[in-house]
Design an enzyme around this catalytic site. Structure first.
Site, PDB file in Angstrom:
ATOM      1  N   PRO A 147     -14.724  -4.532  17.671  1.00 38.98           N
ATOM      2  CA  PRO A 147     -15.811  -4.232  19.012  1.00 38.98           C
ATOM      3  C   PRO A 147     -15.389  -3.714  20.211  1.00 38.98           C
ATOM      4  CG  PRO A 147     -15.715  -6.705  18.536  1.00 38.98           C
ATOM      5  CD  PRO A 147     -13.951  -5.865  17.597  1.00 38.98           C
ATOM      6  N   GLU A 148     -15.759  -2.754  20.136  1.00 31.39           N
ATOM      7  CA  GLU A 148     -15.538  -1.962  21.146  1.00 31.39           C
ATOM      8  C   GLU A 148     -16.250  -2.542  22.428  1.00 31.39           C
ATOM      9  OE1 GLU A 148     -14.889   2.038  20.484  1.00 31.39           O
ATOM     10  OE2 GLU A 148     -14.931   1.535  18.064  1.00 31.39           O
ATOM     11  N   LYS A 199     -12.633  -4.006  26.893  1.00 32.21           N
ATOM     12  CA  LYS A 199     -13.461  -4.975  25.862  1.00 32.21           C
ATOM     13  C   LYS A 199     -12.705  -6.352  25.839  1.00 32.21           C
ATOM     14  CE  LYS A 199     -11.713  -1.088  23.117  1.00 32.21           C
ATOM     15  NZ  LYS A 199     -10.634  -0.789  22.072  1.00 32.21           N
ATOM     16  N   ARG A 248      -4.054   5.697  12.311  1.00 29.08           N
ATOM     17  CA  ARG A 248      -5.256   5.150  12.727  1.00 29.08           C
ATOM     18  C   ARG A 248      -6.463   6.778  12.143  1.00 29.08           C
ATOM     19  NH1 ARG A 248      -7.586   1.726  16.837  1.00 29.08           N
ATOM     20  NH2 ARG A 248      -8.699   0.802  15.683  1.00 29.08           N
TER      21      ARG A 248
END
Length: 317
Positions: free
Chosen positions: A2-3, A82, A301
Site C-alpha cells: 500500500p502506498e 504511508k 527494485r
DNA sequence: AGCTACACCTGATAGC
DNA sequence: TGCTATCAGGTGTAGC
C-alpha cells in the site's frame, strides 16, 4: 504494497467507525505484528527491525499493548505518507498525547467487521470497539507477510501537526497542505542520485512507493535514472504535479489492487490497476506512443518506463 | 552523504 | 509431483 492512495482509502474508511469509539477488548494473535510497539519502561533500542522477537519479549509486548489500549477512546484517524494513526483522546478533552499507529508494510489490512463475522485470513491483532452510533464492531489487523505492524506511540508536534514519534523522521507527503513545494524542488535538484531513488526516499517526500513513482515519472516523461541535479525547476514542478494527479486518480478509483493483498476496510479491491500506464507493463506497448515499455532494476527494485517518451537527457528546463 | 546488501515474512508462479 | 529459484506494493540497519 500500500502506498499513499491505498493508506488514505483505509484512513477514510476507518474514520466514521472509529472516531468516538471506545476500545472494549484487544487480542494480539501474533506479537510479531507489534514490532514497532515499545512497551512502557522498555529500552527503545531493543527488539528493533530485522530482529527475531523472543517468545518472552513477544508476551511482554502483547500484554503491554492489550493493557494500555483496552478502554481507550479513539479519535479521528490521520495519516502522513504511508503511516496511519488513530489518536487516543483523553477523558478531559485535552489534546491527545498518544496514538494507535499502523503501518501496512507490503500486505497489511485494517478490516472493519461485525462482531460475529467469520475470520479473515492472516488476522494478527484484533480490536473490539463500541461506537455510540454504529454499535459494536471488530477492527482486525491482517497481514500475510508481517512487514506491517501496529503500535502505541506518543504524539509529538511538528509545527501545528501532531505526529507519532515513529513517523516524525519522514517528510510530509504531497497531499499535505503544508507540503513545501519549493523545498522539495530544491532538495531534488541538489541530489546526484537517480530521481526514482529520490522519490522512494521517505525523508525527502513521503507516500510514494514503487508503483506511483513509476507512474509519475511516466506522466512527467522523466527517465527513472535521471540524476536529480539534471532536472530543471520547471520539470521538477511537473513531476510534483504528476505525483499529485496520479494520487488523486488512484484515490478516486479506490487504490491499486493486484490481488487480495490490498483491500479497503470492507475487504473490497480498488480499480486503479486498470489505469496503470507504466508499472508492471514491461514489454507491453506504451499507451502514449506505442513503443515497447522496458523493465530495469534500480536500487534492487523493478522500474518500468517507456524508452521513447522517457529519454535520458542532459538537462531539461 | 550515498549507496548496496540484507534482514524481516509468506505465497504465487515459472522452470526443470 | 516436487524441488528450486525468483518475484512481490516497504522500511530500517549495518557497513563500505
Amino acid at each position: 504494497m500500500p502506498e499513499l492512495p491505498e493508506v488514505e482509502v483505509v484512513r477514510a474508511g476507518l474514520a466514521p467507525a472509529v472516531a468516538g469509539a471506545r476500545v472494549v477488548a484487544v487480542s494480539v494473535v501474533d506479537a510479531r505484528s507489534l514490532k514497532r510497539h515499545v512497551p512502557e519502561g522498555a529500552d527503545p533500542g531493543t527488539g528493533g527491525h530485522g530482529v527475531t522477537l523472543s517468545p518472552e519479549a513477544g508476551a511482554v509486548r502483547s500484554a503491554d499493548f492489550e493493557r494500555r489500549l483496552t478502554g481507550a477512546l479513539l479519535g479521528a484517524p490521520a495519516r502522513r505518507g504511508k503511516f496511519l494513526w488513530i489518536p487516543i483522546t483523553g477523558a478531559d478533552g485535552a489534546a491527545p498525547r498518544e496514538s494507535l499507529l499502523a503501518h501496512l508494510g507490503m500486505s497489511g489490512q485494517l478490516l472493519l467487521r461485525a462482531h460475529e463475522a467469520s475470520d479473515d485470513r492472516f488476522v494478527r491483532i484484533r480490536l473490539w470497539i463500541e461506537h455510540p452510533e454504529h454499535g459494536e464492531l471488530r477492527l482486525d489487523f491482517a497481514d500475510q507477510r508481517r512487514f506491517g505492524s501496529l503500535a502505541l506511540d506518543a504524539l509529538q508536534l511538528d509545527g501545528e501537526s501532531p505526529v507519532p514519534s515513529q513517523a516524525a523522521h519522514i517528510a510530509r507527503d504531497p497531499l499535505d497542505p503544508a507540503f513545501d513545494d519549493r523545498g522539495f524542488v530544491t532538495a531534488l535538484r541538489s541530489r546526484r542520485t537517480a530521481v526514482k531513488r529520490a522519490l522512494l526516499d521517505q525523508t525527502l517526500i513521503s507516500g510514494v512507493g514503487n508503483i506511483y513513482a513509476d507512474e509519475a515519472l511516466w506522466r512527467a516523461r522523466l527517465h527513472p535514472e535521471t540524476p536529480g541535479e539534471r532536472i530543471g525547476p520547471g520539470r521538477a514542478r511537473d513531476l510534483l504535479a504528476a505525483l499529485r494527479a496520479v494520487f488523486a486518480q488512484a484515490l478516486a478509483e479506490g487504490g491499486t489492487s493486484f490481488d487480495e493483498q490490498y483491500v479497503n476496510v470492507n475487504g473490497q479491491a480498488g480499480y486503479f490497476a486498470h489505469s496503470l500506464n507504466a508499472y508492471g507493463r514491461g514489454g507491453e506497448p506504451c499507451p502514449r506512443c506505442g513503443a515497447p515499455t522496458r523493465r530495469i532494476v534500480l536500487g534492487g527494485r523493478s522500474s518500468h518506463f517507456c524508452p521513447r517518451c522517457q529519454r535520458r537527457r542532459k538537462f531539461s528546463r
